[in-house]
Design a protein around this motif. Structure first.
Motif, PDB file in Angstrom:
ATOM      1  N   TRP A 106       2.783   7.934   6.125  1.00 60.79           N
ATOM      2  CA  TRP A 106       1.445   8.501   5.953  1.00 60.79           C
ATOM      3  C   TRP A 106       1.281   9.846   6.663  1.00 60.79           C
ATOM      4  N   PRO A 107       1.832  10.045   7.878  1.00 62.91           N
ATOM      5  CA  PRO A 107       1.737  11.392   8.480  1.00 62.91           C
ATOM      6  C   PRO A 107       2.400  12.467   7.629  1.00 62.91           C
ATOM      7  N   LEU A 108       3.549  12.159   7.038  1.00 66.08           N
ATOM      8  CA  LEU A 108       4.211  13.136   6.171  1.00 66.08           C
ATOM      9  C   LEU A 108       3.398  13.378   4.905  1.00 66.08           C
ATOM     10  N   LEU A 109       2.690  12.357   4.446  1.00 60.92           N
ATOM     11  CA  LEU A 109       1.792  12.531   3.303  1.00 60.92           C
ATOM     12  C   LEU A 109       0.672  13.497   3.657  1.00 60.92           C
ATOM     13  N   GLY A 110       0.125  13.376   4.879  1.00 69.16           N
ATOM     14  CA  GLY A 110      -0.905  14.305   5.327  1.00 69.16           C
ATOM     15  C   GLY A 110      -0.383  15.727   5.433  1.00 69.16           C
ATOM     16  N   LEU A 111       0.854  15.880   5.903  1.00 65.89           N
ATOM     17  CA  LEU A 111       1.466  17.209   5.986  1.00 65.89           C
ATOM     18  C   LEU A 111       1.618  17.824   4.601  1.00 65.89           C
ATOM     19  N   LEU A 112       2.063  17.022   3.641  1.00 65.23           N
ATOM     20  CA  LEU A 112       2.207  17.515   2.266  1.00 65.23           C
ATOM     21  C   LEU A 112       0.858  17.927   1.691  1.00 65.23           C
ATOM     22  N   LEU A 126       0.836  -1.208   0.000  1.00 64.12           N
ATOM     23  CA  LEU A 126       0.000   0.000   0.000  1.00 64.12           C
ATOM     24  C   LEU A 126       0.869   1.255   0.000  1.00 64.12           C
ATOM     25  N   GLY A 127       1.921   1.250   0.810  1.00 61.66           N
ATOM     26  CA  GLY A 127       2.786   2.421   0.860  1.00 61.66           C
ATOM     27  C   GLY A 127       3.594   2.615  -0.406  1.00 61.66           C
ATOM     28  N   ALA A 128       4.106   1.509  -0.977  1.00 61.22           N
ATOM     29  CA  ALA A 128       4.979   1.593  -2.139  1.00 61.22           C
ATOM     30  C   ALA A 128       4.209   1.817  -3.440  1.00 61.22           C
ATOM     31  N   THR A 129       2.908   1.687  -3.425  1.00 58.27           N
ATOM     32  CA  THR A 129       2.125   1.900  -4.653  1.00 58.27           C
ATOM     33  C   THR A 129       1.166   3.085  -4.473  1.00 58.27           C
ATOM     34  N   VAL A 130       0.110   2.894  -3.708  1.00 60.06           N
ATOM     35  CA  VAL A 130      -0.881   3.958  -3.527  1.00 60.06           C
ATOM     36  C   VAL A 130      -0.289   5.151  -2.790  1.00 60.06           C
ATOM     37  N   GLY A 131       0.417   4.883  -1.672  1.00 59.13           N
ATOM     38  CA  GLY A 131       0.993   5.979  -0.904  1.00 59.13           C
ATOM     39  C   GLY A 131       2.008   6.783  -1.697  1.00 59.13           C
ATOM     40  N   ALA A 132       2.923   6.081  -2.372  1.00 62.64           N
ATOM     41  CA  ALA A 132       3.946   6.772  -3.163  1.00 62.64           C
ATOM     42  C   ALA A 132       3.310   7.545  -4.320  1.00 62.64           C
ATOM     43  N   SER A 133       2.285   6.989  -4.939  1.00 59.68           N
ATOM     44  CA  SER A 133       1.617   7.671  -6.046  1.00 59.68           C
ATOM     45  C   SER A 133       0.895   8.927  -5.566  1.00 59.68           C
ATOM     46  N   LEU A 134       0.251   8.834  -4.418  1.00 58.31           N
ATOM     47  CA  LEU A 134      -0.395  10.015  -3.837  1.00 58.31           C
ATOM     48  C   LEU A 134       0.632  11.093  -3.516  1.00 58.31           C
ATOM     49  N   TYR A 135       1.758  10.674  -2.961  1.00 51.85           N
ATOM     50  CA  TYR A 135       2.794  11.619  -2.560  1.00 51.85           C
ATOM     51  C   TYR A 135       3.337  12.376  -3.775  1.00 51.85           C
ATOM     52  N   VAL A 136       3.692  11.644  -4.818  1.00 53.12           N
ATOM     53  CA  VAL A 136       4.246  12.276  -6.018  1.00 53.12           C
ATOM     54  C   VAL A 136       3.194  13.146  -6.709  1.00 53.12           C
TER      55      VAL A 136
END
Length: 297
Positions: A271-277, A185-195
């Motif tokens: 995920w917390p850093l994703l929320g911050l971004l 989940l982190g390496a696919t969905v999470g990373a895609s959301l982040y980028v």
């Protein structure tokens, strides 16, 4: 005594013009269709996404090939995908900037705002179309890279001294590397959301600066400068600030989603850093909306 002049006779009004095109009230769907037409018909979109895909999958494949030649691996199974996406994200950021600054550079923004006077609707449509496109393409690239790593490295053994490593404790099963659902989940969905959010941040910065080179340079500084600055902070008095600078840098946020944090504790998921971004991106987009609605163009 002369007779009064006769009153002029007015011709009957001509029938009104009836357009063969049905007139309908515009809505947000029309703005979405317009932005989708623009983004898919520009060559820079195709080339930017192709380069992103090649970098993400290609560098990930090279990394997997290099690790497969070793007998032992000392990092999470899907972690190698970070190194390709680290370069691929620059393409997504560039595209996010160009989505809006290219219209200012060519003057097309005047036509866009004339066709759709609701300026907030224009900005929102650009953001939605770009985000969905960037997320979809990045997700495909990350998933393919993850499958490559899973197929090539799943049978690799973990060295005995790394079995009790706190960063690998949930990545080992029977002495071999595994990837849990959380890792995927982190390496696919999470990373895609982040980028995609980084690209959306680039769109917001482009809306503020309205200059392609300036906005791209600013975004490169946002992504790279915190980590590069921290590398030169060698004094003991700066250690605390250096750690925080690395921990909250965009590159560390992306690396943490792959379970290889540059700075942070074991078990951090990113995920917390994703929320911050997401919060920072929303604030910049609000600022871009405020400028768009308070200026002539």
């Amino acid at each position: 005594m002369t007779a009064p002049a006769p009153m002029p006779q007015h011709a009957p009004p001509a029938p009104g013009y009836a357009s063969p095109i049905p007139v309908t009230r515009s809505h947000f769907g029309h703005a979405l269709a317009s932005e989708w037409t623009k983004i898919r018909s520009v060559r820079s979109t195709v080339w930017t996404l192709v380069i992103m895909f090649v970098l993400t999958v290609g560098v990930g494949l090279l990394f997997a090939v290099a690790l497969s030649s070793q007998n032992e691996v000392e990092m999470p199974l899907l972690a190698g995908g970070f190194f390709g996406l680290m370069f691929g994200q620059l393409c997504v950021i560039t595209l996010g900037v160009l989505v809006i600054t290219s219209e200012y550079g060519t003057g097309m923004i005047r036509t866009t705002l004339t066709a759709c006077p609701q300026r907030g609707r224009v900005l929102l449509a650009k953001a939605v179309v770009f985000f969905l496109l960037a997320f979809t393409m990045t997700l495909i690239a990350c998933t393919l890279t993850g499958l490559i790593h899973s197929s090539m490295l799943a049978d690799q053994e973990v060295p005995y001294y790394a079995i009790h490593d706190e960063y690998l404790e949930d990545s080992i099963e029977n002495g071999k590397l595994v990837a849990t659902s959380g890792h995927w989940l982190g390496a696919t969905v999470g990373a895609s959301l982040y980028v995609s959010l980084l690209g959306l941040l680039g769109l917001g910065v482009g809306g503020l600066l309205r200059h392609s080179a300036g906005a791209i340079t600013t975004m490169l500084g946002v992504v790279l400068l915190p980590l590069l600055t921290a590398l030169f902070m060698v004094g003991e008095g700066l250690s605390s600030f250096r750690e925080k600078l690395i921990e909250y840098s965009p590159l560390n946020g992306l690396a943490t989603l792959f379970r290889i944090p540059i700075e942070g504790e074991a078990g951090d998921t990113g995920w917390p850093l994703l929320g911050l971004l997401a919060g920072v991106t929303l604030a910049v987009l609000i600022a871009a909306y405020a400028r768009l609605t308070t200026t002539d163009v």
